[in-house]
Design a protein around this motif. Sequence first.
Motif, mmCIF file in Angstrom:
data_model
loop_
_atom_site.group_PDB
_atom_site.id
_atom_site.type_symbol
_atom_site.label_atom_id
_atom_site.label_comp_id
_atom_site.label_asym_id
_atom_site.label_seq_id
_atom_site.Cartn_x
_atom_site.Cartn_y
_atom_site.Cartn_z
ATOM 1 N N LEU A 1 -8.830 -38.575 48.754
ATOM 2 C CA LEU A 1 -9.869 -37.556 48.645
ATOM 3 C C LEU A 1 -10.959 -37.826 49.686
ATOM 4 C CD1 LEU A 1 -10.396 -37.407 44.756
ATOM 5 C CD2 LEU A 1 -8.736 -36.164 46.143
ATOM 6 N N ASN A 2 -11.609 -36.756 50.133
ATOM 7 C CA ASN A 2 -12.739 -36.861 51.052
ATOM 8 C C ASN A 2 -13.995 -37.110 50.226
ATOM 9 O OD1 ASN A 2 -14.846 -36.510 52.841
ATOM 10 N ND2 ASN A 2 -13.914 -34.768 53.889
ATOM 11 N N ALA A 3 -14.565 -38.308 50.325
ATOM 12 C CA ALA A 3 -15.716 -38.662 49.498
ATOM 13 C C ALA A 3 -16.923 -37.783 49.762
ATOM 14 C CB ALA A 3 -16.084 -40.133 49.717
ATOM 15 N N THR A 4 -17.014 -37.178 50.960
ATOM 16 C CA THR A 4 -18.162 -36.317 51.260
ATOM 17 C C THR A 4 -18.030 -34.949 50.619
ATOM 18 O OG1 THR A 4 -17.211 -35.405 53.302
ATOM 19 C CG2 THR A 4 -18.402 -37.491 53.479
ATOM 20 N N GLN A 5 -16.829 -34.628 50.112
ATOM 21 C CA GLN A 5 -16.598 -33.326 49.476
ATOM 22 C C GLN A 5 -15.988 -33.519 48.093
ATOM 23 O OE1 GLN A 5 -13.992 -31.366 52.252
ATOM 24 N NE2 GLN A 5 -15.576 -31.092 53.796
ATOM 25 N N ILE A 6 -16.415 -34.561 47.407
ATOM 26 C CA ILE A 6 -15.767 -34.946 46.163
ATOM 27 C C ILE A 6 -15.840 -33.843 45.112
ATOM 28 C CG2 ILE A 6 -17.868 -36.098 45.359
ATOM 29 C CD1 ILE A 6 -14.217 -37.183 44.696
ATOM 30 N N ILE B 1 -21.321 -42.905 44.814
ATOM 31 C CA ILE B 1 -20.159 -42.756 43.923
ATOM 32 C C ILE B 1 -19.895 -44.089 43.240
ATOM 33 C CG2 ILE B 1 -17.701 -42.185 43.767
ATOM 34 C CD1 ILE B 1 -18.012 -40.461 46.235
ATOM 35 N N ASP B 2 -19.903 -44.065 41.926
ATOM 36 C CA ASP B 2 -19.574 -45.255 41.135
ATOM 37 C C ASP B 2 -18.061 -45.249 40.897
ATOM 38 O OD1 ASP B 2 -19.154 -47.209 39.214
ATOM 39 O OD2 ASP B 2 -21.070 -46.835 38.216
ATOM 40 N N VAL C 1 -6.147 -43.796 43.453
ATOM 41 C CA VAL C 1 -6.995 -42.824 44.140
ATOM 42 C C VAL C 1 -7.842 -43.542 45.180
ATOM 43 C CG1 VAL C 1 -8.762 -41.052 43.883
ATOM 44 C CG2 VAL C 1 -7.060 -41.397 42.083
ATOM 45 N N LEU C 2 -7.809 -43.041 46.417
ATOM 46 C CA LEU C 2 -8.607 -43.590 47.504
ATOM 47 C C LEU C 2 -9.635 -42.551 47.931
ATOM 48 C CD1 LEU C 2 -5.788 -45.248 49.666
ATOM 49 C CD2 LEU C 2 -7.063 -46.228 47.752
ATOM 50 N N LEU C 3 -10.907 -42.880 47.816
ATOM 51 C CA LEU C 3 -11.984 -41.991 48.267
ATOM 52 C C LEU C 3 -12.284 -42.335 49.721
ATOM 53 C CD1 LEU C 3 -14.357 -41.953 45.164
ATOM 54 C CD2 LEU C 3 -12.417 -40.480 45.701
ATOM 55 N N ASN C 4 -11.697 -41.590 50.632
ATOM 56 C CA ASN C 4 -11.806 -41.857 52.061
ATOM 57 C C ASN C 4 -13.141 -41.347 52.602
ATOM 58 O OD1 ASN C 4 -10.970 -42.753 54.568
ATOM 59 N ND2 ASN C 4 -9.893 -40.856 55.065
#
Length: 595
Positions: A87-92, A126-127, A111-114
Amino acid sequence: MKRIALLGMPNTGKSTLFNRLTGGAARVGNWPGITVELLTGKILLGGDMAEIIDLPGIYDIHGFSEDEQVVRHFLHDNVPDLAVVVLNATQIERQLSLLIQLKQLNLNMVVLLNMADEAKKFGITIDGDKMGQLLGMPIHLISAKYGQGQPEAMHAITKALRYPTPGMAEALRTQLEQDAHIEHEMARVLNSAVQVPARLSDTRTDKLDSLMLHPWLGLPIFFGIMYLLFQGIFFFGQPLQSGVADILGWLRETLLDPSCAGLPAWMSGLLLDGIYNGVATVAAFVPIIILFFLFMAIVEDTGYLSRAAFLMDALMAKMGLDGRSFVMLLMGFGCNVPALMGTRVMRSRSLRLLSMLVIPFSLCSARLQVFVFITAALFSPKTAPLVLFSLYLFSFAAAILTALLFKRRFANTEPFVLELPPYRFPTGRQMLLRGWHEVTHFLRRASQFIIAGVVLVWLLTNLPPSAAPASADTLAGMIGGWLHPLFAPIGIDEQLTIALIFGFVAKEIVIGSLAVIYGMSGDALGGVLGQHLDWVQAYSFMLFTLIYTPCLSTIATLRNESKNNGFTLLALAWSLVLAWLVSFLFYQGARALGY
């Protein structure tokens, strides 16, 4: 062997992660829909070999675009041991819906928050541990571009592979009925685990966009950037090309000529004047091709191509296309095949077909080899980049004319939606991988088409044995003579006609064919062409090469993607007719003006 599926929306960095994990050469681009094939790579995890599959980016597991169907069918028919969701962390807040859909399939997931580094710049907190507890799955923040968080993520992936994957076929069938639950689940997780500022600000992106997306300055800036790109290719590429050509010429003189001196004349001619001259002439362009793709990688991965699509959308809409079609045209500068496959992200079949009709007019890297050689041979160093740039403008003009003529036949009603990612600069590793990918692709094509092509050209120009090589009495001369009435009005002689025929197989063969026909390579071949052709004939030949039928690989892709023989024949016939008409108008017009 364990199977790991990479899943996520477009523009989340899946292909970048795939390249980093496997050392593979998946194409990395900074716009939606870049991954259109099931790319695979093997890595060692915890003592076991695992296969990673990079699936196309999708927005919805139950959508109906071809990419979404590909992913759904893959998951249904090939249940992975582990799904790694990127997932794109800037557009979570926009991407969490897909994760919850996948969770309902009862997959074994990590899940990887890229792009966690970009999220931090935007002030997004993001926690990961809390989000993981709420979702019931491991969550890790990473930066695939720089490798941040990768060791922890790999440890989690290795650990997750030890657990069996629950069955999911029935869950997939019932998932479509669970949309109402998705919205509630998203709100619960976002409110508890994510803090987003009232406004995400990126001063650098905002300032650049105020100029790059300016209503009046945006398009001139875009074409200026492309012109500078071509200037850079010539400035840096020509010395490298000359150096490679000199090395190949020295290799023939000092090693190959003495080694083949004792062979029969026909065998020596085939090996040296046929295979070596043809392949060496094409191989001399490898540095320029590498530079072209390195420069394009910078333009693509900075996020600028998405801006170009946005700028061109209003114009493309008047032609029945949209900004995505323009992006695919730009992708076609590298190779028409992946550009055609990239149209799978379009849900409208009419839009896909019209886009596929215009994409083969993009000046691909194979045509670039032909044009760089001829422009360097017949035009001055100051004029050559302008000539090459004009050919790119002609490629756009051919695409625009085609779209205008056929837009009613392929009417499109699909709205255009495009995300504009922040500006980024590609890493050196990404650019090196891209260059390596293009070199290996070139070598594969060389082994498949170019050697076979130049051997066949040599046979046609040397048979029957009683005829003088490359004369009118050879098979090639006879074929050229038969077709001369068709090509004479556009200034193309018998030798160039033979090269065009083989260019139908692969455009890389065109220059190799001329090397075999004239029995020379490198600068010597350029000198011979300069004696046989004036600039009007050369430009007419390049126009025809630019527009006429694409290579066999592109034709096969057209057929596979359209699934329609009639459409494929239409694309072939129209490109031939248009190529002849454009070359005729230019050649006859230039002669009428006294050139």
